[in-house]
Scaffold this motif. Structure first.
Motif, PDB file in Angstrom:
ATOM      1  N   SER A  28      23.007  -2.708  -5.860  1.00 46.37           N
ATOM      2  CA  SER A  28      23.797  -1.519  -5.560  1.00 46.37           C
ATOM      3  C   SER A  28      25.262  -1.716  -5.873  1.00 46.37           C
ATOM      4  CB  SER A  28      23.635  -1.147  -4.080  1.00 46.37           C
ATOM      5  OG  SER A  28      24.116  -2.204  -3.260  1.00 46.37           O
ATOM      6  N   GLY A  29      25.602  -2.845  -6.482  1.00 45.13           N
ATOM      7  CA  GLY A  29      26.990  -3.098  -6.809  1.00 45.13           C
ATOM      8  C   GLY A  29      27.750  -3.752  -5.664  1.00 45.13           C
ATOM      9  N   ALA A  30      27.119  -3.894  -4.511  1.00 50.13           N
ATOM     10  CA  ALA A  30      27.767  -4.528  -3.367  1.00 50.13           C
ATOM     11  C   ALA A  30      27.285  -5.968  -3.251  1.00 50.13           C
ATOM     12  CB  ALA A  30      27.436  -3.762  -2.087  1.00 50.13           C
ATOM     13  N   LEU A  31      28.016  -6.770  -2.538  1.00 50.17           N
ATOM     14  CA  LEU A  31      27.613  -8.140  -2.308  1.00 50.17           C
ATOM     15  C   LEU A  31      26.407  -8.167  -1.384  1.00 50.17           C
ATOM     16  CD1 LEU A  31      31.087  -9.812  -1.729  1.00 50.17           C
ATOM     17  CD2 LEU A  31      29.652  -9.968  -3.753  1.00 50.17           C
ATOM     18  N   ALA A  32      25.481  -9.025  -1.688  1.00 48.49           N
ATOM     19  CA  ALA A  32      24.295  -9.142  -0.852  1.00 48.49           C
ATOM     20  C   ALA A  32      24.642  -9.897   0.419  1.00 48.49           C
ATOM     21  CB  ALA A  32      23.196  -9.873  -1.623  1.00 48.49           C
TER      22      ALA A  32
ATOM     23  N   LEU B  82      18.018   3.004   0.610  1.00 41.34           N
ATOM     24  CA  LEU B  82      16.756   2.844  -0.108  1.00 41.34           C
ATOM     25  C   LEU B  82      16.898   1.828  -1.240  1.00 41.34           C
ATOM     26  CD1 LEU B  82      14.056   4.042   0.492  1.00 41.34           C
ATOM     27  CD2 LEU B  82      14.410   5.698  -1.308  1.00 41.34           C
ATOM     28  N   GLN B  83      18.057   1.783  -1.894  1.00 41.50           N
ATOM     29  CA  GLN B  83      18.289   0.765  -2.915  1.00 41.50           C
ATOM     30  C   GLN B  83      18.238  -0.622  -2.304  1.00 41.50           C
ATOM     31  OE1 GLN B  83      22.051   1.772  -4.727  1.00 41.50           O
ATOM     32  NE2 GLN B  83      21.085   2.882  -6.404  1.00 41.50           N
ATOM     33  N   GLN B  84      18.834  -0.778  -1.128  1.00 40.68           N
ATOM     34  CA  GLN B  84      18.791  -2.069  -0.450  1.00 40.68           C
ATOM     35  C   GLN B  84      17.358  -2.432  -0.085  1.00 40.68           C
ATOM     36  OE1 GLN B  84      21.401  -1.559   2.885  1.00 40.68           O
ATOM     37  NE2 GLN B  84      23.262  -1.816   1.677  1.00 40.68           N
TER      38      GLN B  84
ATOM     39  N   VAL C 227       0.830  -1.207   0.000  1.00 43.38           N
ATOM     40  CA  VAL C 227       0.000   0.000   0.000  1.00 43.38           C
ATOM     41  C   VAL C 227       0.866   1.259   0.000  1.00 43.38           C
ATOM     42  CG1 VAL C 227      -1.653   1.340   1.354  1.00 43.38           C
ATOM     43  CG2 VAL C 227      -1.963  -1.120   1.103  1.00 43.38           C
ATOM     44  N   PHE C 228       1.861   1.299   0.868  1.00 41.90           N
ATOM     45  CA  PHE C 228       2.672   2.507   1.025  1.00 41.90           C
ATOM     46  C   PHE C 228       3.920   2.534   0.159  1.00 41.90           C
ATOM     47  CE2 PHE C 228       0.617   2.197   5.312  1.00 41.90           C
ATOM     48  CZ  PHE C 228      -0.268   3.233   5.103  1.00 41.90           C
ATOM     49  N   GLY C 229       4.257   1.433  -0.473  1.00 41.96           N
ATOM     50  CA  GLY C 229       5.474   1.384  -1.280  1.00 41.96           C
ATOM     51  C   GLY C 229       6.697   1.591  -0.416  1.00 41.96           C
ATOM     52  N   LEU C 230       7.622   2.379  -0.892  1.00 43.83           N
ATOM     53  CA  LEU C 230       8.852   2.641  -0.140  1.00 43.83           C
ATOM     54  C   LEU C 230       8.714   3.801   0.828  1.00 43.83           C
ATOM     55  CD1 LEU C 230      11.599   2.165  -2.876  1.00 43.83           C
ATOM     56  CD2 LEU C 230      11.052   0.651  -0.983  1.00 43.83           C
ATOM     57  N   SER C 231       7.552   4.431   0.880  1.00 44.41           N
ATOM     58  CA  SER C 231       7.385   5.605   1.748  1.00 44.41           C
ATOM     59  C   SER C 231       7.604   5.288   3.217  1.00 44.41           C
ATOM     60  CB  SER C 231       6.002   6.216   1.561  1.00 44.41           C
ATOM     61  OG  SER C 231       5.876   6.718   0.262  1.00 44.41           O
ATOM     62  N   GLY C 232       7.111   4.150   3.660  1.00 45.51           N
ATOM     63  CA  GLY C 232       7.297   3.764   5.057  1.00 45.51           C
ATOM     64  C   GLY C 232       8.758   3.531   5.381  1.00 45.51           C
ATOM     65  N   GLN C 233       9.460   2.875   4.470  1.00 44.59           N
ATOM     66  CA  GLN C 233      10.882   2.629   4.680  1.00 44.59           C
ATOM     67  C   GLN C 233      11.669   3.934   4.588  1.00 44.59           C
ATOM     68  OE1 GLN C 233      11.283  -0.295   1.614  1.00 44.59           O
ATOM     69  NE2 GLN C 233      10.968  -2.001   3.022  1.00 44.59           N
ATOM     70  N   ALA C 234      11.266   4.810   3.680  1.00 49.89           N
ATOM     71  CA  ALA C 234      11.933   6.106   3.565  1.00 49.89           C
ATOM     72  C   ALA C 234      11.761   6.899   4.849  1.00 49.89           C
ATOM     73  CB  ALA C 234      11.378   6.888   2.369  1.00 49.89           C
TER      74      ALA C 234
ATOM     75  N   ALA D 179      32.164  13.276  11.972  1.00 47.10           N
ATOM     76  CA  ALA D 179      30.760  13.431  11.591  1.00 47.10           C
ATOM     77  C   ALA D 179      30.337  12.274  10.691  1.00 47.10           C
ATOM     78  CB  ALA D 179      30.558  14.756  10.873  1.00 47.10           C
ATOM     79  N   ARG D 180      29.129  11.762  10.936  1.00 46.82           N
ATOM     80  CA  ARG D 180      28.592  10.640  10.169  1.00 46.82           C
ATOM     81  C   ARG D 180      27.311  11.082   9.479  1.00 46.82           C
ATOM     82  NH1 ARG D 180      30.705   5.567  12.100  1.00 46.82           N
ATOM     83  NH2 ARG D 180      29.953   4.859  10.111  1.00 46.82           N
ATOM     84  N   ASP D 181      26.916  10.307   8.489  1.00 44.22           N
ATOM     85  CA  ASP D 181      25.652  10.559   7.811  1.00 44.22           C
ATOM     86  C   ASP D 181      25.154   9.251   7.228  1.00 44.22           C
ATOM     87  OD1 ASP D 181      23.452  11.873   6.820  1.00 44.22           O
ATOM     88  OD2 ASP D 181      24.560  13.226   5.522  1.00 44.22           O
ATOM     89  N   VAL D 182      23.866   9.178   6.978  1.00 41.35           N
ATOM     90  CA  VAL D 182      23.248   8.009   6.370  1.00 41.35           C
ATOM     91  C   VAL D 182      23.267   8.204   4.861  1.00 41.35           C
ATOM     92  CG1 VAL D 182      21.091   6.711   6.138  1.00 41.35           C
ATOM     93  CG2 VAL D 182      21.771   7.612   8.363  1.00 41.35           C
ATOM     94  N   ASP D 183      23.709   7.190   4.151  1.00 45.85           N
ATOM     95  CA  ASP D 183      23.666   7.225   2.690  1.00 45.85           C
ATOM     96  C   ASP D 183      22.263   6.799   2.268  1.00 45.85           C
ATOM     97  OD1 ASP D 183      23.975   7.052  -0.037  1.00 45.85           O
ATOM     98  OD2 ASP D 183      25.791   5.832   0.041  1.00 45.85           O
ATOM     99  N   PHE D 184      21.376   7.797   2.141  1.00 48.25           N
ATOM    100  CA  PHE D 184      19.957   7.530   1.886  1.00 48.25           C
ATOM    101  C   PHE D 184      19.769   6.707   0.616  1.00 48.25           C
ATOM    102  CE2 PHE D 184      15.810   8.620   0.120  1.00 48.25           C
ATOM    103  CZ  PHE D 184      15.000   8.327   1.202  1.00 48.25           C
ATOM    104  N   ARG D 185      20.472   7.047  -0.427  1.00 47.13           N
ATOM    105  CA  ARG D 185      20.323   6.346  -1.712  1.00 47.13           C
ATOM    106  C   ARG D 185      20.678   4.864  -1.562  1.00 47.13           C
ATOM    107  NH1 ARG D 185      23.038   9.265  -6.401  1.00 47.13           N
ATOM    108  NH2 ARG D 185      21.168  10.490  -6.153  1.00 47.13           N
ATOM    109  N   GLN D 186      21.777   4.576  -0.879  1.00 51.34           N
ATOM    110  CA  GLN D 186      22.211   3.187  -0.705  1.00 51.34           C
ATOM    111  C   GLN D 186      21.204   2.392   0.128  1.00 51.34           C
ATOM    112  OE1 GLN D 186      25.830   2.734   1.500  1.00 51.34           O
ATOM    113  NE2 GLN D 186      25.899   0.527   1.236  1.00 51.34           N
TER     114      GLN D 186
END
Length: 135
Positions: free
Chosen positions: A57-61, A49-51, A8-15, A40-47
């Motif tokens: 994402s080019g990385a090993l699962a 969300l791709q997961q 129902v919500f797609g990726l919105s809930g995970q986002a 300082a740290r940060d979340v790689d939102f794109r990575q």
């Protein structure tokens, strides 16, 4: 039930989860602005969300022995990246308070947008269930 809500919500809930996690990380950066050697740290939102969406994402699962044992929005260090400092301080701290405050404000706008989208979806579902207000 979770799978139904994901449909129902797609990726919105995970986002929304990722935006929340990012606000916690940025708040931690701001709180440690005067801590020597703090990076300082940060979340790689794109990575993240791709997961979550299952895109490669080019990385090993990662494999887990039990389904649900590890989530893509977990607080693991793998989802956090070090922020590249614009002007590092002499004590090794890489937090730039203005950059962090700007990132926090931007993150909150994204969080509110995701929340508004989810609320809109809920309102549409309510309308569909109630038959458009017809009795």
């Amino acid at each position: 039930m979770s799978n139904l809500l994901d449909n129902v919500f797609g990726l919105s809930g995970q986002a929304l989860d990722v935006w929340q996690r990012r606000s916690e990380v940025i708040a931690s950066n701001i709180a440690n602005a005067d801590t020597p050697e703090y990076k300082a740290r940060d979340v790689d939102f794109r990575q993240v969300l791709q997961q979550a969406s299952g895109e490669p994402s080019g990385a090993l699962a990662l494999s887990t022995p039990t389904p649900g044992q590890m989530t893509s929005t977990s607080e693991s260090a793998d989802s956090l990246k070090y922020r590249v400092p614009l002007q590092p301080s002499m004590d090794g701290n890489t937090v730039d308070a203005q950059v962090e405050q700007s990132a926090f404000a931007s993150n909150m706008v994204h969080y509110q947008a995701s929340l508004s989208f989810i609320n809109s979806t809920i309102q549409q579902l309510r309308l569909a269930i109630n038959g458009g207000g017809q009795s």
